[in-house]
Design an enzyme around this catalytic site. Structure first.
Site, PDB file in Angstrom:
ATOM      1  N   TYR A 163       0.968  -1.315  -0.082  1.00  0.00           N
ATOM      2  CA  TYR A 163      -0.013  -0.020   0.167  1.00  0.00           C
ATOM      3  C   TYR A 163       0.615   1.272   0.007  1.00  0.00           C
ATOM      4  CZ  TYR A 163       1.223   0.186   5.031  1.00  0.00           C
ATOM      5  OH  TYR A 163       1.769   0.698   6.083  1.00  0.00           O
ATOM      6  N   CYS A 164       0.420   2.314  -0.479  1.00  0.00           N
ATOM      7  CA  CYS A 164       0.953   3.723  -0.203  1.00  0.00           C
ATOM      8  C   CYS A 164      -0.338   4.565  -0.270  1.00  0.00           C
ATOM      9  CB  CYS A 164       1.621   4.038  -1.668  1.00  0.00           C
ATOM     10  SG  CYS A 164       0.980   3.946  -3.141  1.00  0.00           S
ATOM     11  N   THR A 165       0.059   5.892  -0.411  1.00  0.00           N
ATOM     12  CA  THR A 165      -0.805   7.092  -0.271  1.00  0.00           C
ATOM     13  C   THR A 165      -2.239   7.054  -1.058  1.00  0.00           C
ATOM     14  OG1 THR A 165       1.188   8.334   0.321  1.00  0.00           O
ATOM     15  CG2 THR A 165      -1.189   9.655   0.360  1.00  0.00           C
TER      16      THR A 165
ATOM     17  N   ILE B  23      -4.103   4.337   0.752  1.00  0.00           N
ATOM     18  CA  ILE B  23      -4.709   4.640   2.002  1.00  0.00           C
ATOM     19  C   ILE B  23      -5.808   5.435   2.116  1.00  0.00           C
ATOM     20  CG2 ILE B  23      -4.124   5.545   4.561  1.00  0.00           C
ATOM     21  CD1 ILE B  23      -1.066   5.088   3.673  1.00  0.00           C
TER      22      ILE B  23
ATOM     23  N   GLY C 270      -1.825   5.064  -4.406  1.00  0.00           N
ATOM     24  CA  GLY C 270      -1.711   3.861  -5.014  1.00  0.00           C
ATOM     25  C   GLY C 270      -0.853   3.782  -6.272  1.00  0.00           C
TER      26      GLY C 270
END
Ligand SMILES: [Zn+2]
Ligand SMILES: [Zn+2]
Length: 362
Positions: free
Chosen positions: A223-225, A254, A227
């Site tokens: 995951y990241c902020t 997220i 995508g």
């Protein structure tokens, strides 16, 4: 200075519409752009006409945009881009929020003007030119926020029923930088969350190479902020071949997860964002970060304190900011202040010793 995840338009319900409200729009699209300079020129004139601020990157491989402005203007922009075939299937992440109140913070985040730039590639994963950029078509499978959540909820249940049981051991991998993970990350009981603690995205391939054994044979949930960073990074992991096939990425990052799970779900702390909001929390309101100097619970980056050497954002609480300013005014007292001498390195990754630097005070 943070905001709560706010599903699109929620606050406008029952009111006179939210066209006057402020919003932030995030989206990216990997697709072959036939004429990138023309598309960049279109963005520049179209966004200016709508009084949008923020960053747009246009490359031959797609578009990445973080835009701020009035909700009505952002909605017009989404409608315009949606009518272009290039953006078919794009997830336009639009969140209403308070407008920028701190001019200094907004300026540092690039949210006082519009920057449209032509780039060679959307994100640069491999700064080392000898490393080949992975094929984006090999990226990991997208999981929606609720799919991602239910996999974590049902750890031990097969993600891939064809695969042998050990292949379904789940690890969670955070693809973001250390100043981001410091204030928020996924925490799932009985599941390892790997935090590479990198300074910048281009450090991720080396971390993956050096920690390949932690990933081999596992089901990797990344995951990241929003995508985009997982797209290329998941393709990089999968390019390692056998044992690295089962890579999944949280679609919409997220941001979408917190919209789906306003109480935070398995996400603890706050989502660091690259706009004037600084971070977006959940109803949980828990604080993961700590002040670098005194160790007290603290996760507010609004003072924009940075390491003077490596320029990385660091967390320094308001009390310590005052103390440190005194320390800077009276440098002859430096030898007396052992607590600072013990804090020479804010991170092992900082190439040099730490010294406090705050905008407006040098
Ligand atoms: Zn402190
Ligand atoms: Zn540093």
């Amino acid at each position: 200075m943070d905001a709560r995840a706010q599903p699109r338009g929620q606050e406008g319900k029952g009111g006179g519409g939210d066209g006057g409200r402020y919003g932030v729009l995030l989206y990216y699209k990997y697709a072959e752009v036939p004429d990138a300079p023309a598309l960049a020129a279109f963005y520049a004139s179209h966004c200016r006409a709508l009084a949008l601020v923020g960053r747009v990157r246009v490359g031959p491989d797609g578009v990445n945009a973080t835009l701020g402005g009035r909700m009505a203007a952002l909605e017009k922009h989404v409608a315009e881009m949606s009518s272009n075939n290039l953006f078919e299937g794009t997830d336009f992440k639009l969140a209403s929020c308070e407008g920028p109140v701190d001019e200094r913070v907004a300026r540092e985040c690039g949210f006082t003007s519009l920057s449209v730039r032509l780039v060679k590639e959307l994100v640069t994963l491999c700064s080392n030119p000898s490393l080949a950029t992975p094929q984006i078509t090999c990226a990991g499978r997208h999981l929606s926020a609720s799919e991602f959540h239910s996999v974590l909820q049902n750890v031990g249940t097969a993600l891939d029923s064809e695969a042998p049981a050990e292949k379904n051991e789940v690890v969670v991998l955070d693809a973001r930088n250390v100043y981001e993970t410091r204030i928020g990350k996924f925490h799932v009981p009985n599941v390892v969350t790997l935090d590479p603690e990198i300074r910048q995205y281009s450090d991720l391939p080396l971390w993956i190479d050096e920690h390949a054994e932690k990933l081999r044979g596992k089901s990797i949930l990344m995951y990241c902020t929003g995508g985009i960073r997982c797209e290329m990074a998941s393709a990089y992991i999968r390019s390692k071949g056998e044992g690295f096939e089962n890579v999944f990425q949280l679609y919409g990052g997220i941001q979408r997860y917190l919209e789906q799970f306003p109480d935070g779900g398995y996400f603890e702390g706050k989502n660091f964002v690259f706009d004037h909001r600084i971070s977006v929390g959940s109803l949980k309101e828990n604080i993961l970060g700590t002040c670098l100097l005194c160790g007290s619970s603290f996760d507010d980056y609004s003072s924009r304190c940075r390491c003077r050497h490596c320029r990385m954002l660091v967390l320094v609480c308001s009390t310590c900011q005052v103390d440190k300013i005194l320390y800077l005014i009276l440098p002859s007292l430096q030898h007396l202040n052992t607590s600072y001498l013990n804090m020479r390195f804010h991170d092992s990754i900082c190439p040099l010793s730490f010294s406090f630097s705050s905008p407006g005070f040098h």
